[in-house]
Write an enzyme that holds these catalytic residues in place. Sequence first.
Site, PDB file in Angstrom:
ATOM      1  N   ASN A 210     -43.071 -53.633  34.011  1.00 26.64           N
ATOM      2  CA  ASN A 210     -43.859 -54.719  33.418  1.00 26.64           C
ATOM      3  C   ASN A 210     -44.249 -55.728  34.496  1.00 26.64           C
ATOM      4  O   ASN A 210     -43.866 -55.598  35.651  1.00 26.64           O
ATOM      5  CB  ASN A 210     -43.102 -55.371  32.257  1.00 26.64           C
ATOM      6  CG  ASN A 210     -41.808 -56.007  32.706  1.00 26.64           C
ATOM      7  OD1 ASN A 210     -41.813 -56.976  33.454  1.00 26.64           O
ATOM      8  ND2 ASN A 210     -40.683 -55.438  32.268  1.00 26.64           N
ATOM      9  N   ASP A 279     -37.505 -52.467  27.001  1.00 28.79           N
ATOM     10  CA  ASP A 279     -36.781 -52.178  25.757  1.00 28.79           C
ATOM     11  C   ASP A 279     -36.476 -50.678  25.631  1.00 28.79           C
ATOM     12  O   ASP A 279     -35.514 -50.295  24.982  1.00 28.79           O
ATOM     13  CB  ASP A 279     -37.618 -52.624  24.549  1.00 28.79           C
ATOM     14  CG  ASP A 279     -37.664 -54.141  24.452  1.00 28.79           C
ATOM     15  OD1 ASP A 279     -36.641 -54.774  24.786  1.00 28.79           O
ATOM     16  OD2 ASP A 279     -38.715 -54.687  24.074  1.00 28.79           O
ATOM     17  N   LYS A 289     -41.765 -34.379  40.398  1.00 28.06           N
ATOM     18  CA  LYS A 289     -42.961 -35.086  39.949  1.00 28.06           C
ATOM     19  C   LYS A 289     -43.675 -34.275  38.862  1.00 28.06           C
ATOM     20  O   LYS A 289     -43.938 -33.078  39.049  1.00 28.06           O
ATOM     21  CB  LYS A 289     -43.883 -35.300  41.154  1.00 28.06           C
ATOM     22  CG  LYS A 289     -45.084 -36.138  40.840  1.00 28.06           C
ATOM     23  CD  LYS A 289     -45.950 -36.325  42.076  1.00 28.06           C
ATOM     24  CE  LYS A 289     -47.285 -36.885  41.646  1.00 28.06           C
ATOM     25  NZ  LYS A 289     -48.268 -36.817  42.707  1.00 28.06           N
ATOM     26  N   PRO A 306     -29.990 -50.653  26.244  1.00 23.62           N
ATOM     27  CA  PRO A 306     -29.047 -51.629  25.707  1.00 23.62           C
ATOM     28  C   PRO A 306     -29.643 -53.030  25.829  1.00 23.62           C
ATOM     29  O   PRO A 306     -30.408 -53.299  26.758  1.00 23.62           O
ATOM     30  CB  PRO A 306     -27.826 -51.491  26.625  1.00 23.62           C
ATOM     31  CG  PRO A 306     -28.344 -50.847  27.863  1.00 23.62           C
ATOM     32  CD  PRO A 306     -29.516 -50.005  27.455  1.00 23.62           C
ATOM     33  N   ASP A 307     -29.302 -53.909  24.894  1.00 21.25           N
ATOM     34  CA  ASP A 307     -29.703 -55.311  25.018  1.00 21.25           C
ATOM     35  C   ASP A 307     -28.654 -55.990  25.905  1.00 21.25           C
ATOM     36  O   ASP A 307     -27.496 -56.140  25.506  1.00 21.25           O
ATOM     37  CB  ASP A 307     -29.763 -55.972  23.635  1.00 21.25           C
ATOM     38  CG  ASP A 307     -30.371 -57.354  23.725  1.00 21.25           C
ATOM     39  OD1 ASP A 307     -29.845 -58.184  24.513  1.00 21.25           O
ATOM     40  OD2 ASP A 307     -31.374 -57.615  23.049  1.00 21.25           O
TER      41      ASP A 307
HETATM   42  O1  C5P Z   1     -35.713 -59.167  22.552  1.00 23.15           O
HETATM   43  P1  C5P Z   1     -36.408 -59.809  23.687  1.00 23.15           P
HETATM   44  O2  C5P Z   1     -36.727 -58.868  24.821  1.00 23.15           O
HETATM   45  O3  C5P Z   1     -37.615 -60.623  23.324  1.00 23.15           O
HETATM   46  O4  C5P Z   1     -35.342 -60.889  24.222  1.00 23.15           O
HETATM   47  C1  C5P Z   1     -35.540 -61.628  25.372  1.00 23.15           C
HETATM   48  C2  C5P Z   1     -34.219 -62.050  25.913  1.00 23.15           C
HETATM   49  O5  C5P Z   1     -33.254 -61.007  25.876  1.00 23.15           O
HETATM   50  C3  C5P Z   1     -34.335 -62.400  27.376  1.00 23.15           C
HETATM   51  O6  C5P Z   1     -33.336 -63.347  27.662  1.00 23.15           O
HETATM   52  C4  C5P Z   1     -34.029 -61.076  28.059  1.00 23.15           C
HETATM   53  O7  C5P Z   1     -33.583 -61.236  29.386  1.00 23.15           O
HETATM   54  C5  C5P Z   1     -32.956 -60.516  27.159  1.00 23.15           C
HETATM   55  N1  C5P Z   1     -32.951 -59.059  27.078  1.00 23.15           N
HETATM   56  C6  C5P Z   1     -31.860 -58.365  27.586  1.00 23.15           C
HETATM   57  N2  C5P Z   1     -31.814 -57.008  27.479  1.00 23.15           N
HETATM   58  C7  C5P Z   1     -32.808 -56.323  26.883  1.00 23.15           C
HETATM   59  C8  C5P Z   1     -33.913 -57.016  26.360  1.00 23.15           C
HETATM   60  C9  C5P Z   1     -33.960 -58.376  26.484  1.00 23.15           C
HETATM   61  O8  C5P Z   1     -30.952 -58.998  28.128  1.00 23.15           O
HETATM   62  N3  C5P Z   1     -32.722 -55.007  26.793  1.00 23.15           N
END
Ligand code: C5P
Length: 400
Positions: A210, A279, A289, A306-307
Site C-alpha cells: 500500500n 489485511d 515467479k 492477524p490484527d
Molecule cells: O482495522 P484497521 O486497519 O482500520 O485498523 C487500523 C489500526 O489497526 C491501526 O492502528 C493499524 O496499525 C492497526 N492494525 C494492525 N494490524 C492489522 C490491521 C490494522 O495492527 N492487521
Amino acid sequence: MGHLNQRNIIIGVCGGIAAYKSAELVRLLQKQGANVRVVMTDGAQAFITPLTLQALSGNPVHIELLDTEAERGMGHIELARWADAIVIAPATADILAKLANGDADNLLTTLVLATAAPVFVAPAMNQQMWAQAATQENCDTLRRRNFLFIGPDAGEQACGDVGAGRMSEPADVVQTLNAHFPSRALEGLHIVITAGPTREAIDPVRFIGNHSSGKMGFSLARAAIDAGASVTLVAGPVHLDTPEGVTRINVDSARQMLSACENACSQADIFIACAAVADYRPVTVADHKLKKQGTSGLTIELTQNPDIVATIGQAFPNLYTVGFAAETQNVLEHAREKRTRKQLDLIIANDVGNNAVFGQDHNSVTIIGSELELHLPEASKLQVARTCVEALAKEYRRTH
Ligand code: C5P
C-alpha cells in the site's frame, strides 16, 4: 514535567539597563527546574551584581575567560559543552556586533563560538541603536547563522524614547525556550511503534502493498525520543532515515511485524500501532515467479492477516495501546467503534479521503480516548506527532 526540567541553560548578561530583568529570568528558569549558570560581561556588572545572580541561580557566576580558579572547576570549554542552550539577555548592540564578527574576546563570546547548543538573543537597546543599519545587518548575519531572536519589544524606553528595542519580558523568553525544547513527558517509558506498510508476497518478485510512507510513525518515534522515551520502531519497507536514538527493526510482512512486536512489547509500557498493515495475504507464496498464462485472468486466494494491535493488546493486558484509524467517511464514528472493538486505550483518527495524507508531510487528526476527544488542526506530521505524544503522555500518566 516541564519542558525545561533538568535542561542546562547559560544566561549571558550584558551591560544594559535591562540587566535587571535577567534576575527575574533566572528565577523563572529555576522554577521550571532548569539548571542555570550565569555568565556576565564586564559591562553587566555595572548594572547588577554577580551576587544577586549567584543567589538566584544557586551557582557561582562566571565572568573571566582566563580565570585559573574557574578553569579548574568548570572551564570555558566544559561550560560550552554543558549548555543545552545559551540565552543572551539582555543582548546589547555591542555583543551583537561582536557575535556577528565571530569575536572571542571575553567569556561569553568565546562560549558562543565553542558551543554546539542553540543560542538565543534577546536584544535590548535604545530604539535608534536598534534601528541602525549596522545593528540590523549584524542581526541578519546572526539569523543566517541560526541564532534565535527573542524580541525586542516596542514601547517606552528607560532613556525616554519610544520605539523598538525593549528587552522581551522574562516570561516571554521562558515561553520561547519552553516551545523550543520538547517536554520530557515520556521519561523512563519504553514505547514500541509500528510504521509504514507491510508487503505480502505473491511470488519472489511480487507483493501486495500500500501507499503508506511511514512518515507519521517515524515522526512519532522522533517525538517520543525527544520526550525522553526509549523507542523501538518496527518498520515496514520505507525509505526513511532512522531518528537518532531509536532502535529500528525492519520487517516486510504483517506476520513478521507481529512477531517483532511480540518480542519488543514484553519490555514495553506503550504500544502505538501506526503501520498500514495489509489485511490480507496470499494463501500460498509461489516458489517461482508466476508466468503469464494465455489470456485468462489470474485469481489469487487471500487469507486474513492477524490484527497486530488487537493481538498485542490481548497478549499484554497492562500495555497501553494506541491505534490509528485512517478513514474516508464518518471518520470519528468509525474511529470510536474501532477503539472499542480493538480494546485500545487511545485511537488517533485521520481523514485519508482525497489522498490528503499518504506520503504528505502534513496531517490533521483527532485523538479519541474514553474521556477525551481532541482535534488537532493541520500541521506538519512532526508537529502533529509532538502534540499526540504530549496528549498520550498526559493520558498515560493520568491512568497509571
Ligand atoms: O482495522 P484497521 O486497519 O482500520 O485498523 C487500523 C489500526 O489497526 C491501526 O492502528 C493499524 O496499525 C492497526 N492494525 C494492525 N494490524 C492489522 C490491521 C490494522 O495492527 N492487521
